[in-house]
Structure formats: C-alpha cells, structure tokens
Design an enzyme around this catalytic site. Sequence first.
Site, short mmCIF file in Angstrom:
data_model
loop_
_atom_site.label_atom_id
_atom_site.label_comp_id
_atom_site.label_asym_id
_atom_site.label_seq_id
_atom_site.Cartn_x
_atom_site.Cartn_y
_atom_site.Cartn_z
N PHE A 33 -2.32 0.18 -9.75
CA PHE A 33 -3.00 -0.95 -9.17
C PHE A 33 -4.28 -1.33 -9.68
O PHE A 33 -4.79 -2.71 -9.42
CB PHE A 33 -2.99 -0.77 -7.77
N LYS A 58 0.57 -1.07 0.07
CA LYS A 58 0.06 -0.04 0.01
C LYS A 58 0.70 1.48 -0.04
O LYS A 58 1.60 1.68 0.90
CB LYS A 58 -0.89 -0.11 1.18
N LYS A 104 -7.56 -3.29 3.12
CA LYS A 104 -6.11 -2.55 3.36
C LYS A 104 -5.92 -3.08 4.66
O LYS A 104 -6.58 -3.37 5.80
CB LYS A 104 -6.34 -1.19 3.56
N ARG A 128 -16.97 1.16 -1.80
CA ARG A 128 -16.21 0.12 -0.91
C ARG A 128 -16.55 -1.34 -0.99
O ARG A 128 -17.70 -1.74 -1.70
CB ARG A 128 -16.83 0.57 0.59
#
Length: 268
Positions: free
Chosen positions: A106, A35, A182, A176
């Site tokens: 990504f 990340k 994460k 979402r």
Amino acid sequence: MNFIATSAGAEKPKMLLLETYQENQAVIGWWMSEKLDGVRANWNGKVLISRGGHKIHAPDWFLAGLPPFELDGELWTQRQDFENVVSIVRQQQPDDRWHAVSYQIFEVPNQPGGLVERLTVLKAYLAKHPLLHVQIIPQTRIKSEAHLKAEFERLTAMGAEGLVLRAPNQLYETGRSDQALKMKAYEDDECLVVGYKPGKGKITGLVGALRCDWQGKMRLSIGSGLSLQGRKHPPKIGQWITFKYYGLTGSGKPRFPVFMRVRLDQEL
C-alpha cells in the site's frame, strides 16, 4: 530510509500510522482501499522487518527479486485469517505455508509525488520483474459519500476489516497523519495488562477479565474475547494487548471492549 534502533539492536522502521475516520469527514476525491488484516511488514531493500523492529524470516524464494527500494505492506493470506498469518510469519525456520502468503503493498516510501505516483514506481518494477506473490492493493477514487458507504458495506459484508482512506496528493510521511485514515465497523486500541479479575461460575479458578491501563487515564476490565485457553494462560502482566470497542460512553470509556490479541510487536 526511516529507521530507528530498538533496544535489542534491531532496526525499527518509522511507519505511516492511520488516524480514525470520523463520520462526514471530507474525503471526496481521496483514494480508498481495503484494510487487510495481515502482518505489517517493511522491506528495506535487504530484509523484511515487522512493525516492532524484528526481522521476519521469510523463505529465500519469497525475498528473491524484491526491489532494491523500500516497500510497506501486509503479509496476508485471506480475510479473517490473522492468527494463521501470524503463526506462519513468526517462525524462525520458514515452512511451506509461506506459499499461501502474499505481500500486499500500500506504500512505496520515500518516493516523490502523491500516493499513485509512488505506487507506480513499484508497478513499473513489477512489469520488468514479475513476482506473483507481490501485489499492489487496488486504490479506488471516492466519488461521493454514498460511494464510500457502499464500498465499506460491500467489503465488510465479505469479512473485510474495513477501508483505508488516503489523500491523493500527500507526499510520503511517517507517524500519525490526518491524510491517512482507517474506516472500520469498530475501533481498536492498545492497553497495558496490570492485573486480573477472577472468573465466576463456569470459569471459577480461571481469569475472568484482564485489568488494563488505558492511555494512563482509566482502568478497563476486558473479559470478552478471551478463549478458554486464554483464561488458563492469559497475557502476562506488563504485556500490551490490542482490543476492539464500539464507540465511547458519555464518560469517555470504551464501549463493549473485546480482547483481540497480544500486541503483535511483542510476538514478532
């Protein structure tokens, strides 16, 4: 393409947003990647747009050669360099510091197949049109819980923000998703500044803490993380800030909240 109009008339991209990984969640066989703590940027085929819907004024050379299809990624320099990246990216007139910035991809939105199949579309394009500053973030298959933990500890020890975990066969979606997670050493969230607490002792006359409304259900006092300059010139009432915390108390209150920054889409 997935865009909605902002009040300022710009085009705000509808993006994939990450949920938070919960310990022992079933992610064996998923993809994991670092990340990156950069500036989120969507390339719509013509311009770079921030998460908040603002045009990013990148140099012509940076944009030249980008594909005619949509990309999603981070404008990034190196680990633990977020403030510097923001100062580069927010300039209306781009300067030479952009040569230190890479576009770390990504996601390739609105392409068919799972994550790797979508990223392969960009990989094929870059094979024909090499761009040194455009890179695909490496994806590693999670073999076991031990493998996940070891990779998380390895990267965070080097200053990484954490990991992103993606379900391998999930088709592209926005909003979402429990198929995109994460994994961080801390959690972060946003709250609305509604007032200030005065400083005491060495910081008498300055802001001691920000009074914030969190999710409309409780008020938080956030003083940790504020620099001396930030106490002299704190975020304005009515601004959103990002803070980090380390789990929740028994009453559901963020534990040890720390100010990180004014929410980026108010700056870009």
